[in-house]
Design a protein around this motif. Structure first.
Motif, PDB file in Angstrom:
ATOM      1  N   ILE A 196       0.868  -1.181   0.000  1.00 11.89           N
ATOM      2  CA  ILE A 196       0.000   0.000   0.000  1.00 11.89           C
ATOM      3  C   ILE A 196       0.906   1.233   0.000  1.00 11.89           C
ATOM      4  O   ILE A 196       1.213   1.791   1.054  1.00 11.89           O
ATOM      5  CB  ILE A 196      -0.943   0.014   1.225  1.00 11.89           C
ATOM      6  CG1 ILE A 196      -1.721  -1.310   1.329  1.00 11.89           C
ATOM      7  CG2 ILE A 196      -1.915   1.200   1.138  1.00 11.89           C
ATOM      8  CD1 ILE A 196      -2.578  -1.406   2.577  1.00 11.89           C
ATOM      9  N   PRO A 197       1.363   1.663  -1.154  1.00 13.39           N
ATOM     10  CA  PRO A 197       2.197   2.868  -1.227  1.00 13.39           C
ATOM     11  C   PRO A 197       1.405   4.100  -0.778  1.00 13.39           C
ATOM     12  O   PRO A 197       0.202   4.197  -1.003  1.00 13.39           O
ATOM     13  CB  PRO A 197       2.560   2.968  -2.714  1.00 13.39           C
ATOM     14  CG  PRO A 197       2.266   1.623  -3.291  1.00 13.39           C
ATOM     15  CD  PRO A 197       1.143   1.064  -2.478  1.00 13.39           C
ATOM     16  N   THR A 198       2.100   5.027  -0.141  1.00 17.71           N
ATOM     17  CA  THR A 198       1.462   6.271   0.299  1.00 17.71           C
ATOM     18  C   THR A 198       2.156   7.469  -0.353  1.00 17.71           C
ATOM     19  O   THR A 198       3.248   7.347  -0.903  1.00 17.71           O
ATOM     20  CB  THR A 198       1.525   6.418   1.826  1.00 17.71           C
ATOM     21  OG1 THR A 198       2.909   6.453   2.239  1.00 17.71           O
ATOM     22  CG2 THR A 198       0.818   5.273   2.515  1.00 17.71           C
ATOM     23  N   ARG A 199       1.503   8.628  -0.272  1.00 20.66           N
ATOM     24  CA  ARG A 199       2.073   9.872  -0.785  1.00 20.66           C
ATOM     25  C   ARG A 199       1.842  10.965   0.253  1.00 20.66           C
ATOM     26  O   ARG A 199       0.956  10.849   1.107  1.00 20.66           O
ATOM     27  CB  ARG A 199       1.430  10.254  -2.113  1.00 20.66           C
ATOM     28  CG  ARG A 199      -0.075  10.381  -2.065  1.00 20.66           C
ATOM     29  CD  ARG A 199      -0.675  10.756  -3.403  1.00 20.66           C
ATOM     30  NE  ARG A 199      -2.128  10.716  -3.381  1.00 20.66           N
ATOM     31  CZ  ARG A 199      -2.910  11.657  -2.874  1.00 20.66           C
ATOM     32  NH1 ARG A 199      -2.355  12.744  -2.320  1.00 20.66           N
ATOM     33  NH2 ARG A 199      -4.223  11.539  -2.903  1.00 20.66           N
ATOM     34  N   LYS A 200       2.661  11.981   0.159  1.00 18.08           N
ATOM     35  CA  LYS A 200       2.514  13.083   1.095  1.00 18.08           C
ATOM     36  C   LYS A 200       1.242  13.868   0.786  1.00 18.08           C
ATOM     37  O   LYS A 200       0.896  14.086  -0.369  1.00 18.08           O
ATOM     38  CB  LYS A 200       3.728  14.009   1.018  1.00 18.08           C
ATOM     39  CG  LYS A 200       4.994  13.389   1.587  1.00 18.08           C
ATOM     40  CD  LYS A 200       6.153  14.381   1.572  1.00 18.08           C
ATOM     41  CE  LYS A 200       7.396  13.736   2.183  1.00 18.08           C
ATOM     42  NZ  LYS A 200       8.552  14.687   2.168  1.00 18.08           N
ATOM     43  N   ALA A 201       0.579  14.278   1.854  1.00 19.76           N
ATOM     44  CA  ALA A 201      -0.634  15.084   1.700  1.00 19.76           C
ATOM     45  C   ALA A 201      -0.590  16.216   2.721  1.00 19.76           C
ATOM     46  O   ALA A 201       0.292  16.268   3.592  1.00 19.76           O
ATOM     47  CB  ALA A 201      -1.873  14.219   1.903  1.00 19.76           C
ATOM     48  N   GLN A 202      -1.542  17.131   2.633  1.00 19.59           N
ATOM     49  CA  GLN A 202      -1.557  18.275   3.549  1.00 19.59           C
ATOM     50  C   GLN A 202      -1.604  17.825   4.991  1.00 19.59           C
ATOM     51  O   GLN A 202      -0.932  18.365   5.854  1.00 19.59           O
ATOM     52  CB  GLN A 202      -2.769  19.169   3.248  1.00 19.59           C
ATOM     53  CG  GLN A 202      -2.453  20.234   2.197  1.00 19.59           C
ATOM     54  CD  GLN A 202      -3.571  21.253   2.101  1.00 19.59           C
ATOM     55  OE1 GLN A 202      -4.733  20.925   2.307  1.00 19.59           O
ATOM     56  NE2 GLN A 202      -3.216  22.479   1.793  1.00 19.59           N
ATOM     57  N   ARG A 203      -2.394  16.809   5.236  1.00 27.99           N
ATOM     58  CA  ARG A 203      -2.524  16.319   6.615  1.00 27.99           C
ATOM     59  C   ARG A 203      -1.871  14.942   6.726  1.00 27.99           C
ATOM     60  O   ARG A 203      -2.553  13.921   6.832  1.00 27.99           O
ATOM     61  CB  ARG A 203      -3.986  16.256   7.023  1.00 27.99           C
ATOM     62  CG  ARG A 203      -4.662  17.610   7.014  1.00 27.99           C
ATOM     63  CD  ARG A 203      -6.099  17.509   7.477  1.00 27.99           C
ATOM     64  NE  ARG A 203      -6.763  18.804   7.519  1.00 27.99           N
ATOM     65  CZ  ARG A 203      -8.032  18.985   7.895  1.00 27.99           C
ATOM     66  NH1 ARG A 203      -8.764  17.945   8.242  1.00 27.99           N
ATOM     67  NH2 ARG A 203      -8.556  20.197   7.907  1.00 27.99           N
ATOM     68  N   GLY A 204      -0.564  14.903   6.654  1.00 25.53           N
ATOM     69  CA  GLY A 204       0.153  13.644   6.833  1.00 25.53           C
ATOM     70  C   GLY A 204       0.353  12.903   5.532  1.00 25.53           C
ATOM     71  O   GLY A 204       1.006  13.395   4.616  1.00 25.53           O
ATOM     72  N   ALA A 205      -0.237  11.729   5.435  1.00 24.26           N
ATOM     73  CA  ALA A 205      -0.051  10.874   4.253  1.00 24.26           C
ATOM     74  C   ALA A 205      -1.396  10.403   3.742  1.00 24.26           C
ATOM     75  O   ALA A 205      -2.382  10.305   4.482  1.00 24.26           O
ATOM     76  CB  ALA A 205       0.822   9.683   4.603  1.00 24.26           C
ATOM     77  N   ALA A 206      -1.419  10.107   2.444  1.00 22.17           N
ATOM     78  CA  ALA A 206      -2.630   9.594   1.809  1.00 22.17           C
ATOM     79  C   ALA A 206      -2.279   8.329   1.030  1.00 22.17           C
ATOM     80  O   ALA A 206      -1.127   8.121   0.625  1.00 22.17           O
ATOM     81  CB  ALA A 206      -3.221  10.634   0.867  1.00 22.17           C
ATOM     82  N   ILE A 207      -3.268   7.490   0.818  1.00 19.52           N
ATOM     83  CA  ILE A 207      -3.063   6.248   0.076  1.00 19.52           C
ATOM     84  C   ILE A 207      -2.836   6.559  -1.398  1.00 19.52           C
ATOM     85  O   ILE A 207      -3.654   7.214  -2.042  1.00 19.52           O
ATOM     86  CB  ILE A 207      -4.274   5.305   0.224  1.00 19.52           C
ATOM     87  CG1 ILE A 207      -4.479   4.928   1.693  1.00 19.52           C
ATOM     88  CG2 ILE A 207      -4.089   4.053  -0.637  1.00 19.52           C
ATOM     89  CD1 ILE A 207      -3.359   4.132   2.303  1.00 19.52           C
ATOM     90  N   ALA A 208      -1.710   6.073  -1.936  1.00 18.73           N
ATOM     91  CA  ALA A 208      -1.426   6.247  -3.361  1.00 18.73           C
ATOM     92  C   ALA A 208      -1.965   5.082  -4.181  1.00 18.73           C
ATOM     93  O   ALA A 208      -2.430   5.257  -5.299  1.00 18.73           O
ATOM     94  CB  ALA A 208       0.074   6.398  -3.594  1.00 18.73           C
ATOM     95  N   ASP A 209      -1.906   3.874  -3.597  1.00 19.42           N
ATOM     96  CA  ASP A 209      -2.415   2.693  -4.307  1.00 19.42           C
ATOM     97  C   ASP A 209      -2.604   1.564  -3.305  1.00 19.42           C
ATOM     98  O   ASP A 209      -2.069   1.596  -2.193  1.00 19.42           O
ATOM     99  CB  ASP A 209      -1.444   2.263  -5.418  1.00 19.42           C
ATOM    100  CG  ASP A 209      -2.128   1.438  -6.505  1.00 19.42           C
ATOM    101  OD1 ASP A 209      -3.300   1.057  -6.313  1.00 19.42           O
ATOM    102  OD2 ASP A 209      -1.486   1.181  -7.543  1.00 19.42           O
ATOM    103  N   VAL A 210      -3.364   0.580  -3.716  1.00 20.59           N
ATOM    104  CA  VAL A 210      -3.565  -0.660  -2.946  1.00 20.59           C
ATOM    105  C   VAL A 210      -3.389  -1.772  -3.965  1.00 20.59           C
ATOM    106  O   VAL A 210      -4.235  -1.944  -4.852  1.00 20.59           O
ATOM    107  CB  VAL A 210      -4.979  -0.706  -2.315  1.00 20.59           C
ATOM    108  CG1 VAL A 210      -5.149  -2.009  -1.547  1.00 20.59           C
ATOM    109  CG2 VAL A 210      -5.199   0.505  -1.407  1.00 20.59           C
ATOM    110  N   CYS A 211      -2.293  -2.496  -3.881  1.00 13.49           N
ATOM    111  CA  CYS A 211      -1.960  -3.376  -4.997  1.00 13.49           C
ATOM    112  C   CYS A 211      -1.399  -4.718  -4.545  1.00 13.49           C
ATOM    113  O   CYS A 211      -1.020  -4.917  -3.391  1.00 13.49           O
ATOM    114  CB  CYS A 211      -0.985  -2.680  -5.943  1.00 13.49           C
ATOM    115  SG  CYS A 211       0.439  -1.923  -5.147  1.00 13.49           S
ATOM    116  N   GLY A 212      -1.359  -5.636  -5.496  1.00 12.31           N
ATOM    117  CA  GLY A 212      -0.842  -6.968  -5.242  1.00 12.31           C
ATOM    118  C   GLY A 212      -0.241  -7.564  -6.498  1.00 12.31           C
ATOM    119  O   GLY A 212      -0.492  -7.092  -7.609  1.00 12.31           O
ATOM    120  N   ARG A 213       0.560  -8.606  -6.300  1.00  8.81           N
ATOM    121  CA  ARG A 213       1.238  -9.284  -7.411  1.00  8.81           C
ATOM    122  C   ARG A 213       1.273 -10.779  -7.144  1.00  8.81           C
ATOM    123  O   ARG A 213       1.534 -11.213  -6.032  1.00  8.81           O
ATOM    124  CB  ARG A 213       2.671  -8.758  -7.540  1.00  8.81           C
ATOM    125  CG  ARG A 213       3.548  -9.518  -8.522  1.00  8.81           C
ATOM    126  CD  ARG A 213       5.019  -9.154  -8.376  1.00  8.81           C
ATOM    127  NE  ARG A 213       5.530  -9.334  -7.027  1.00  8.81           N
ATOM    128  CZ  ARG A 213       5.881 -10.499  -6.500  1.00  8.81           C
ATOM    129  NH1 ARG A 213       5.755 -11.619  -7.206  1.00  8.81           N
ATOM    130  NH2 ARG A 213       6.332 -10.571  -5.265  1.00  8.81           N
TER     131      ARG A 213
END
Length: 463
Positions: A311-328
């Protein structure tokens, strides 16, 4: 009861063998299989090389009769001697007889003793019918036969040829007959945590005759929201993950189905246990463990299913936000592109992981990241994502053991999904390069997997 004896051959070698044994003239033809072996107790022969006997070299070829050339067997002696390989003398039955004829029996009594005299070890014979089905047998030194209960052909599809012809034609997926066949097979799950426990649960309930569970870790309170069958009592007692899970399986499947191995996959104990299985599932979160699974699959010709989520995250105004939810999910068949070929790991990433693990500050930082990259989360609520990936992983096995897709399984060497983008991508086996690795069909040759750390202890080697 799992078959104690098995011969495994890659699809590429099986096709090469079949094309040679049935050239279209309706006459018998011959080949010699050079086989490594797995460590005991199970007898598994691993076809390392197929030596084709030229049709013109045979002294006589008929529709039901064949005279072998001695020169071909002498060549096989030279190839087998260095690594102590077993020889399986193989010929075709153009008429379709799935069995050894009286002529085959007489021929074996004359020919096989010479194999023992030249090489020692275990040797045998096999036949193939026009549909590609194979029947094999080994011999003891006194020439008493050891039937090979199954021959597995491992490729994009997984096929088992059973000596008793119980499942011929092949069972249909999702039927009780498919369940019965799985009852003759063993599976290994490496990593019995968030995703691995869900994979193991499915395998046990699908009916596998044996499920070997490999994990060195203990259950903690923070694991309870994602390890199926774990309990508060297990966490308080810090019970072994594999022991606790095995007990749960015993409660609905009975004794002997789940086999707990409370050890790291990097240990000799775990590698020896994994070598006994028919199919392997890698549900780990480290690259070095994936490398060991890769080497196991190559060394012992075990089909490998590798699954991972993030579950990669990205920076957001209030902390972090979910960038993706993925699997392989990657399926690796023996002789095909390995996990390393696919870029799942490489020497640089293995080294980086080692440095992070041996540097306390960096290691603490890595552990805090966990599933959610860039976010400190002690008990991530990821069971739904794990279930999605674990189900896809087990379905990938079913699709290959009992094919049901509308197109070739070769188109699905890798599956990647993004739940954030609502996308699913598939990659054919041709997407990846295939390199030759020295561990192919290495078998029980020491050190195991070609790794010095897995060499047999001196006392074991002497025994």
């Amino acid at each position: 009861m799992n078959p104690s004896t098995n011969l495994t051959i890659t699809y590429a070698d099986h096709r090469k063998l079949r094309d040679h044994l049935f050239p279209g003239d309706g006459l018998e033809a011959a080949a010699i299989l050079l086989c490594a072996r797995t460590p005991g107790p199970r007898v598994r022969l691993l076809v390392k090389q197929v030596l084709l006997v030229p049709h013109s070299a045979c002294k006589e070829r008929r529709s039901d009769y064949l005279v072998w050339p001695g020169s071909a067997i002498e060549e096989a002696f030279d190839l087998a001697e260095a690594d102590g390989l077993s020889l399986v003398l193989t010929h075709s039955h153009p008429g379709g007889l799935f069995g050894f004829s009286r002529h085959d029996d007489r021929s074996d009594l004359l020919t096989v003793p010479s194999l023992f005299q030249a090489l020692g070890g275990l040797h045998g014979t096999a036949i193939m019918t026009p549909d590609g089905a194979m029947l094999a047998r080994l011999y003891r030194q006194d020439m008493s036969p050891i039937p090979i209960e199954s021959v597995m052909v491992a490729g994009d599809d997984l096929t088992w040829h059973w000596a008793d012809r119980k499942f011929s034609p092949r069972p249909t997926a999702f039927t009780s007959e498919a369940t019965q066949e799985l009852g003759r097979l063993s599976a290994c799950v490496i990593g019995v945590s968030g995703t691995g426990s869900l994979v193991a649960e499915q395998l046990a309930r699908l009916g596998f005759g044996q499920v070997i569970l490999i994990d060195f870790d203990k259950i903690e309170p923070r694991n309870l929201n994602r390890i199926v069958n774990s309990t508060l009592a297990d966490a308080k007692a810090q019970r072994s993950k594999v022991v606790a899970f095995a007990e749960a399986v015993t409660s609905y499947r009975g004794e002997g189905v789940a086999v707990p191995v409370n050890a790291s996959i990097s240990t000799r104990e775990a590698v020896l246990c994994a070598s006994q299985t028919d199919v392997m599932f890698s549900c780990v979160d480290t690259l070095d463990a994936r490398q060991i699974a890769d080497l196991l699959a190559a060394s012992f010709l075990i089909p490998l299913f590798d699954v991972g989520v993030s579950i990669p995250t990205r920076k957001a105004q209030r902390g972090a936000a979910i960038a993706d939810v993925c699997g392989r999910i990657d399926y690796v068949h023996p002789g095909g592109p390995t996990l390393q070929d696919r870029g799942v790991y490489d020497p640089a990433s293995l080294r980086a992981e080692y440095l992070r693990r041996t540097a306390p500050d960096a290691h603490r930082e890595e552990m805090q990241a966990g599933y959610l990259r860039g976010v400190t989360e002690e008990a991530p609520a990821v069971i739904a994502l794990n279930m999605r990936a674990a189900s896809a992983c087990v379905m990938e096995f079913i699709a290959r053991a009992h094919p049901f897709r509308h197109e070739s399984n070769a188109a699905y060497a890798r599956t990647q999904f993004s739940l954030a983008a609502n996308e699913e991508d598939f990659f054919p086996v041709e997407s990846f390069p295939t390199t030759t690795i020295p561990q192919f069909a290495r078998g029980d040759l020491e050190p195991l997997l070609g790794l010095p750390a897995l060499r047999a202890p001196r006392s074991e080697a002497i025994a």
